[in-house]
Motif scaffolding. Sequence first.
Motif, short mmCIF file in Angstrom:
data_model
loop_
_atom_site.label_atom_id
_atom_site.label_comp_id
_atom_site.label_asym_id
_atom_site.label_seq_id
_atom_site.Cartn_x
_atom_site.Cartn_y
_atom_site.Cartn_z
N UNK A 105 6.82 83.98 15.88
CA UNK A 105 7.50 82.54 15.94
C UNK A 105 7.99 82.14 17.32
N UNK A 106 7.07 81.64 18.13
CA UNK A 106 7.45 81.52 19.65
C UNK A 106 8.67 80.77 19.78
N UNK A 107 9.37 79.94 19.00
CA UNK A 107 10.56 79.18 19.11
C UNK A 107 11.68 80.07 19.09
N UNK A 108 11.57 81.05 18.27
CA UNK A 108 12.58 82.18 18.08
C UNK A 108 12.30 83.64 17.61
N UNK A 109 11.39 84.13 18.85
CA UNK A 109 10.78 85.50 18.56
C UNK A 109 11.53 86.63 18.18
N UNK A 110 12.93 86.46 18.69
CA UNK A 110 13.88 87.59 18.54
C UNK A 110 14.38 87.64 17.22
N UNK A 111 14.13 86.58 16.34
CA UNK A 111 14.58 86.65 15.07
C UNK A 111 13.97 87.67 14.20
N UNK A 112 12.76 87.80 14.64
CA UNK A 112 11.83 88.70 13.61
C UNK A 112 11.35 89.95 14.27
N UNK A 113 11.67 89.99 15.56
CA UNK A 113 11.26 91.29 16.41
C UNK A 113 12.05 92.67 15.84
N UNK A 114 11.23 93.67 15.57
CA UNK A 114 11.88 94.86 15.15
C UNK A 114 11.59 95.85 16.37
N UNK A 115 12.33 96.69 16.52
CA UNK A 115 12.28 97.83 17.69
C UNK A 115 12.69 99.17 17.31
N UNK A 116 12.17 99.91 17.92
CA UNK A 116 12.40 101.58 17.67
C UNK A 116 12.77 102.11 19.16
N UNK A 117 13.97 102.62 19.23
CA UNK A 117 14.08 103.37 20.53
C UNK A 117 13.53 104.80 20.52
N UNK A 118 12.54 105.26 21.55
CA UNK A 118 12.14 106.58 21.51
C UNK A 118 13.29 107.50 22.24
N UNK A 119 14.23 108.18 21.28
CA UNK A 119 15.46 108.73 21.79
C UNK A 119 14.92 110.12 22.29
N UNK A 120 13.92 110.84 21.67
CA UNK A 120 13.64 112.21 22.04
C UNK A 120 12.21 112.34 22.40
N UNK A 121 11.61 113.57 22.32
CA UNK A 121 10.26 113.77 22.43
C UNK A 121 9.46 112.87 21.70
N UNK A 122 8.50 112.07 22.06
CA UNK A 122 7.84 111.09 21.01
C UNK A 122 6.90 112.02 19.97
N UNK A 123 6.88 111.45 18.74
CA UNK A 123 6.25 111.59 17.75
C UNK A 123 5.63 110.70 16.95
N UNK A 124 4.44 110.72 16.22
CA UNK A 124 4.04 109.51 15.40
C UNK A 124 5.08 108.95 14.34
N UNK A 125 5.99 109.72 14.27
CA UNK A 125 7.15 109.26 13.37
C UNK A 125 7.69 107.84 13.84
N UNK A 126 7.93 107.89 15.34
CA UNK A 126 8.33 106.41 15.70
C UNK A 126 7.71 105.13 15.42
N UNK A 127 6.35 105.73 15.69
CA UNK A 127 5.37 104.38 15.39
C UNK A 127 5.36 103.92 14.19
#
Length: 404
Positions: A120-142
């Motif tokens: 939704x280009x009018x309010x993209x932040x409302x539906x945006x999900x995010x995951x912070x890669x806090x440690x060494x990356x693994x497929x779990x984050x994806x």
Amino acid sequence: MDLLEYQVKEWFNKIGIPVLPSQRIDHPTDLKRLKIPYPIVLKSQVYAKDRSQVGGVKIVETTIDAIAAAQSIFSLPIGGELPKVLLAESKYNAQEEFYLAVVLDTVISRPVLLGCRYIDWQSPGENMQYVVVEQEFSPFYARRLAYLMGLRGGLMQSVSDIVTKMYHLFLHKDLDLVEINPLGVSSSCQVMTLNGKIRVNERAINRHPDIADIASKIARDPGSKRINGMLVDMLGRNNQGEIGILANGTGSALTTWDAVVAAGGKPAVSLNLRHSWLNHTEPTKFSQRMETGLRVLAADRNIQVILINLLGTIPELSEVPRVMTDFMALQLEELRWFLNTSQKTLPQRLPKIVMRLAGNDFQVARKSLLSILQVQSENFILVENLDVAVKEAVSLTKSQVYRK
């Protein structure tokens, strides 16, 4: 430094992110040898956004229509930029579109995975999900991101696989951003990258020869706005400016720019000589960077005055007088050649040079530079105070009728 879409998709294809069959088009006649079936989509390869809204993206179904559309797109400036390349790719019917990205969050100094199922280009932040890669990356984050986006089953696996590959590309190439916008999903739940974006961390270019090669080609393009002047730090750009600035530090460059504006002058570009060139994979000397900076500014026909602000301690200080002497001698030689030709459109005046030297380490260099004043007193001014240097530079732009 951003890559063009066709370059992004070349990188995606190499690491296994699904992309459509495509072909680079350098000239409309290349479409006579098109290797992908119609209908196709022709896309202008420029850095500006909103290509489709201004006619930079066209769907065509025949060779005749494709050539006509390509001619139109090649001559269409978008954001002041004309494309040198078009991308022709197969048309794709997406039933759903996702947004995916891996981005460096400079606040927390960690990579972040972003995803949105319902764009939704009018309010993209409302539906945006995010995951912070806090440690060494693994497929779990994806997989965690895909789950938060509401995906399940095979589609969850496909999206998480793509995000994993995006992250590895992000990490291995020292990128600031890897983006797929959008990722199309067909009626059979097959995924396809429809558009993408890659932003390279400019400080890391010299660690990657393939990226340095791309940067070098951009730097040699006189019409490019992405790397103007071949120096790492181009702190501002004004196409109507009259004063080119060289400084040996980010703070000095910004301060000089602000001082010129405050004095009623028009700065054209401010170049920081402290760092190497974007397209160099080997270390460079300060004298080399200064020589290049002078040539870049002298080549801009709008620049009337080159204002040099050297402050503090720099390596190879003893080389500064030689660099200036050689540069001014070359400028005089070029001027003599210009005056001996009948090409009246060529420059007929040299850019004036105002140099500010400050600091105890500059006493030796100052004495050597004074010899230039004996020969080039009309074109070279040497001072110690920045305000005086700026005042002289601005005054020179207002007192001379410059070359046309």
